[in-house]
Scaffold this motif. Sequence first.
Motif, mmCIF file in Angstrom:
data_model
loop_
_atom_site.group_PDB
_atom_site.id
_atom_site.type_symbol
_atom_site.label_atom_id
_atom_site.label_comp_id
_atom_site.label_asym_id
_atom_site.label_seq_id
_atom_site.Cartn_x
_atom_site.Cartn_y
_atom_site.Cartn_z
ATOM 1 N N MET A 1 0.550 -1.563 0.275
ATOM 2 C CA MET A 1 -0.206 0.434 -0.124
ATOM 3 C C MET A 1 0.852 1.447 -0.438
ATOM 4 N N ALA A 2 0.619 2.118 -0.603
ATOM 5 C CA ALA A 2 1.085 3.719 -1.170
ATOM 6 C C ALA A 2 1.305 4.355 0.239
ATOM 7 N N SER A 3 2.111 5.113 1.071
ATOM 8 C CA SER A 3 1.914 6.092 1.734
ATOM 9 C C SER A 3 1.060 7.367 1.313
ATOM 10 N N LEU A 4 0.595 7.905 2.244
ATOM 11 C CA LEU A 4 0.080 9.049 1.518
ATOM 12 C C LEU A 4 1.051 10.035 1.892
ATOM 13 N N ASN A 5 0.968 11.073 0.553
ATOM 14 C CA ASN A 5 1.981 12.307 0.614
ATOM 15 C C ASN A 5 0.927 13.074 0.955
ATOM 16 N N LYS A 6 1.863 13.738 2.746
ATOM 17 C CA LYS A 6 0.733 15.054 2.644
ATOM 18 C C LYS A 6 0.901 16.018 2.109
ATOM 19 N N ASP A 7 1.904 16.104 2.039
ATOM 20 C CA ASP A 7 2.367 18.038 0.937
ATOM 21 C C ASP A 7 1.217 17.242 -0.409
ATOM 22 N N LEU A 8 1.173 16.614 -1.487
ATOM 23 C CA LEU A 8 0.278 16.560 -1.845
ATOM 24 C C LEU A 8 -1.630 17.259 -1.189
ATOM 25 N N PHE A 9 -1.147 16.484 -0.380
ATOM 26 C CA PHE A 9 -2.601 16.143 0.321
ATOM 27 C C PHE A 9 -3.415 17.479 0.479
ATOM 28 N N TYR A 10 -2.526 18.172 0.849
ATOM 29 C CA TYR A 10 -2.564 19.765 1.987
ATOM 30 C C TYR A 10 -2.647 20.804 0.257
ATOM 31 N N VAL A 11 -1.681 20.365 -0.511
ATOM 32 C CA VAL A 11 -1.790 21.586 -1.619
ATOM 33 C C VAL A 11 -3.302 21.228 -2.208
ATOM 34 N N ASP A 12 -3.923 20.235 -2.385
ATOM 35 C CA ASP A 12 -4.823 19.802 -3.049
ATOM 36 C C ASP A 12 -6.367 20.344 -1.613
ATOM 37 N N LEU A 13 -5.464 20.653 -0.815
ATOM 38 C CA LEU A 13 -7.376 20.878 0.156
ATOM 39 C C LEU A 13 -7.337 21.903 0.277
ATOM 40 N N GLY A 14 -5.957 22.682 0.387
ATOM 41 C CA GLY A 14 -5.692 24.415 0.472
ATOM 42 C C GLY A 14 -6.167 25.234 -0.900
ATOM 43 N N LYS A 15 -5.952 24.006 -2.388
ATOM 44 C CA LYS A 15 -6.688 24.648 -3.804
ATOM 45 C C LYS A 15 -8.175 24.679 -3.519
ATOM 46 N N LYS A 16 -8.987 23.968 -2.620
ATOM 47 C CA LYS A 16 -10.660 23.757 -3.170
ATOM 48 C C LYS A 16 -10.675 24.779 -1.612
ATOM 49 N N ILE A 17 -10.057 24.932 -0.605
ATOM 50 C CA ILE A 17 -10.292 26.057 0.161
ATOM 51 C C ILE A 17 -10.459 27.289 -0.433
ATOM 52 N N ARG A 18 -8.986 27.559 -1.450
ATOM 53 C CA ARG A 18 -9.544 29.037 -2.068
ATOM 54 C C ARG A 18 -10.037 28.929 -2.641
ATOM 55 N N ALA A 19 -10.450 28.315 -3.460
ATOM 56 C CA ALA A 19 -11.937 28.396 -4.756
ATOM 57 C C ALA A 19 -12.818 28.439 -3.897
#
Length: 107
Positions: A1-19
């Motif tokens: 199982m691949a580990s969670l890439n936390k950096d990409l997760f938070y970047v995507d979360l931030g983009k959604k918040i901004r949108a």
Amino acid sequence: MASLNKDLFYVDLGKKIRAVREERKLTQEALASLLSITRTSVTNIEKGRQKMFLHTFLEITQVLGVSLDVLMPSTKYSSSLEDVLKEKLDQKELDWVQETINEIKRS
């Protein structure tokens, strides 16, 4: 199982918040004021550079008037090379990488 890439997760979360913030026609300053945090914190959250406490995330959903699932990233994040390339390169660069890989396969 691949580990969670936390950096990409938070970047995507931030983009959604901004949108959603922009959809609501709120400035970063206005959102910061409603959350009692600094505008710099909002900027860093939206860019994925600042991790936030769960209660801050809940406050953001309440202020923006959305449910948690609207802001939660919907894709899985692994630290695969493909994910890293998609995050770092624009479409033209990605096309070049794919063409180069195809040429190597044909050799």
